[in-house]
Motif scaffolding. Sequence first.
Motif, PDB file in Angstrom:
ATOM      1  N   VAL A   1     139.803 -24.065  78.234  1.00 27.63           N
ATOM      2  CA  VAL A   1     140.816 -23.297  77.515  1.00 27.63           C
ATOM      3  C   VAL A   1     140.647 -23.542  76.014  1.00 27.63           C
ATOM      4  O   VAL A   1     140.546 -24.684  75.571  1.00 27.63           O
ATOM      5  N   GLY A   2     140.576 -22.469  75.246  1.00 24.05           N
ATOM      6  CA  GLY A   2     140.395 -22.585  73.806  1.00 24.05           C
ATOM      7  C   GLY A   2     138.973 -22.368  73.355  1.00 24.05           C
ATOM      8  O   GLY A   2     138.729 -22.106  72.172  1.00 24.05           O
ATOM      9  N   ASP A   3     137.998 -22.482  74.292  1.00 25.32           N
ATOM     10  CA  ASP A   3     136.614 -22.190  73.922  1.00 25.32           C
ATOM     11  C   ASP A   3     136.427 -20.679  73.800  1.00 25.32           C
ATOM     12  O   ASP A   3     137.054 -19.899  74.513  1.00 25.32           O
ATOM     13  N   PHE A   4     135.522 -20.286  72.911  1.00 23.12           N
ATOM     14  CA  PHE A   4     135.338 -18.860  72.607  1.00 23.12           C
ATOM     15  C   PHE A   4     133.880 -18.498  72.842  1.00 23.12           C
ATOM     16  O   PHE A   4     132.979 -18.995  72.150  1.00 23.12           O
TER      17      PHE A   4
ATOM     18  N   LEU B   1     129.641 -25.870  67.936  1.00 28.04           N
ATOM     19  CA  LEU B   1     129.068 -24.551  68.203  1.00 28.04           C
ATOM     20  C   LEU B   1     127.871 -24.707  69.120  1.00 28.04           C
ATOM     21  O   LEU B   1     126.978 -25.531  68.864  1.00 28.04           O
ATOM     22  N   LEU B   2     127.847 -23.943  70.185  1.00 31.93           N
ATOM     23  CA  LEU B   2     126.743 -23.951  71.132  1.00 31.93           C
ATOM     24  C   LEU B   2     125.975 -22.640  70.982  1.00 31.93           C
ATOM     25  O   LEU B   2     126.554 -21.557  71.159  1.00 31.93           O
TER      26      LEU B   2
ATOM     27  N   VAL C   1     132.102 -21.154  70.575  1.00 30.61           N
ATOM     28  CA  VAL C   1     132.838 -21.910  69.571  1.00 30.61           C
ATOM     29  C   VAL C   1     133.816 -22.814  70.315  1.00 30.61           C
ATOM     30  O   VAL C   1     134.634 -22.329  71.106  1.00 30.61           O
ATOM     31  N   ALA C   2     133.726 -24.102  70.062  1.00 25.09           N
ATOM     32  CA  ALA C   2     134.580 -25.081  70.750  1.00 25.09           C
ATOM     33  C   ALA C   2     135.378 -25.859  69.711  1.00 25.09           C
ATOM     34  O   ALA C   2     134.903 -26.874  69.188  1.00 25.09           O
TER      35      ALA C   2
ATOM     36  N   VAL D   1     129.429 -35.342  71.235  1.00 28.51           N
ATOM     37  CA  VAL D   1     129.188 -35.824  72.595  1.00 28.51           C
ATOM     38  C   VAL D   1     129.875 -34.921  73.613  1.00 28.51           C
ATOM     39  O   VAL D   1     129.306 -34.562  74.652  1.00 28.51           O
ATOM     40  N   GLU D   2     131.111 -34.524  73.319  1.00 26.90           N
ATOM     41  CA  GLU D   2     131.837 -33.627  74.235  1.00 26.90           C
ATOM     42  C   GLU D   2     131.161 -32.255  74.303  1.00 26.90           C
ATOM     43  O   GLU D   2     131.094 -31.635  75.372  1.00 26.90           O
ATOM     44  N   ALA D   3     130.675 -31.793  73.152  1.00 26.62           N
ATOM     45  CA  ALA D   3     129.994 -30.497  73.131  1.00 26.62           C
ATOM     46  C   ALA D   3     128.702 -30.557  73.935  1.00 26.62           C
ATOM     47  O   ALA D   3     128.334 -29.591  74.619  1.00 26.62           O
ATOM     48  N   MET D   4     127.970 -31.694  73.862  1.00 30.61           N
ATOM     49  CA  MET D   4     126.749 -31.843  74.656  1.00 30.61           C
ATOM     50  C   MET D   4     127.062 -31.800  76.141  1.00 30.61           C
ATOM     51  O   MET D   4     126.321 -31.188  76.928  1.00 30.61           O
TER      52      MET D   4
END
Length: 498
Positions: free
Chosen positions: A394-397, A356-357, A409-410, A416-419
């Motif tokens: 694709v798929g991120d909200f 979550l970002l 929302v990922a 690490v990928e979210a960062m």
Amino acid sequence: MKLVIAAMVILAVHAIALAVTPAGGMAVSYGFFFAAAVAAMSSTVLAWYRSGTPRDNRWWLLLGSLMLWTVGMSLSARQNYVLDNSNPAPGDSMFFYILYVLPVLVAVSSAPVAARKRWALAIDLVLAALLGVLFYVRTFSIVSVEGAIGPQQAVDVAHMLDFENVCLAVAALLRFLATDRADDHYFFRAVMAFFVCYAASGYFYNHYVALGGHPDFGDSPWDALLDVPFLALCVATLSRKPQRHWHPPVYLIRFVQSASPTFLAMSVLGFGLMVIPGYPSLGITGAIAAVIGIGLRGTLAQVDLVEEEFRLSRSRDELEGLVFVDSLTGLANRRALDERLLREWHRPGQREPIALLMIDVDFFKEYNDRYGHLAGDDCLRALASTMASRGLRVGDFLARFGGEEFAVVAPGTRLVEAMALAEDLRAQVQAQGIAHPRSPFGVLTITIGVAAVQPSAASGPLELLNSADRALYRAKHNGRNRIGAPSDARLENSLRTG
């Protein structure tokens, strides 16, 4: 109560006048009948005027029935005074006594206001015209213009009158009992009062007075009975609009309202069957038309129902879309974010963490102070467009969390990928170069808090939200325009450019 007393006084005066002046009894009765009919028609017009805005035009149908009855009475007087015909059932007046029910039968057969359609009115008018033809054929198959040939024909006419009067009285009573609108209750109270009284008084008068040794008006005080339905109509229309003292079950209301359009078709069917012995082609045509009318109304009503269901479904989908959409940016709103987090958290077979970002626009209050709130709204829309079109996978909200905060929302994304995703978003926004003189960076920037949690039965989405919010707070505390994680010291130093 005063109206009821006045009606009883009129009845008593009529009966006494017949008893006192038997020689002029016929003239007395005709005078009272015409006066009662005129009073009933006047009260009907008044009821139409009192029906509100828009006016309830069904009162004109009731007025039409009363006028047809008055024509029948005029023809009866003509037979007595002009043609000197004392036959108890002259064909011309009998035809109008039967025909008069047509207008109000259309009203009783009408659907509820919301379901009234032009195609339904067209079907009713065709059936009413056919019923008028059947009335004519049936009447003159029993009597001639001069009247009934013998006692049996007079009895047959009386039975035909009984049949239509009782059917209409029952239909009007059902409509009155199963009303759910004040206007319907007022109208059908008047119709019910008239036809129930007319069926009872007409049956008694026809069988026990006119056919029981008193064929002429004025021979008996019982002639005053024929005033009753008209006076009852006056009382019902001139009284204040009725208050409901009982509320019928909704199922009964809907059943009677749905069945009411068949009243007219069933009348056509009944009279069609009556004339089959003498006029088989016409009778069969009437029966077939009644069946087609019922079937066509049912089919068209079903088409309207399907169309209405489709329209409601589409409206419901649109409303649901509005409920989950932020009106300013066009992104998903906080409610939609919560729904998405719950769905992702409880997705069957979930084995990957959810990231979550939490995104906050830096120094946005200062931006509003400098450029105004309208410019601030434009800025938020531009940021939403940038993040939605350039930085997400694709798929991120992406959703607007509230105010100047956004969230992403990922699913299936490690920290690490979210960062890396957050840094890409931060860089894209800074690269836009939206001027912000009151920011230490000179342009509009964002700060992002990142968290990633493995879903489990022992925890919930709130844990992820709190973790991302702590990360955002830590990043803002460390200087803004950067990425923050909740507890990873290595990542805590964040990536920063510019």
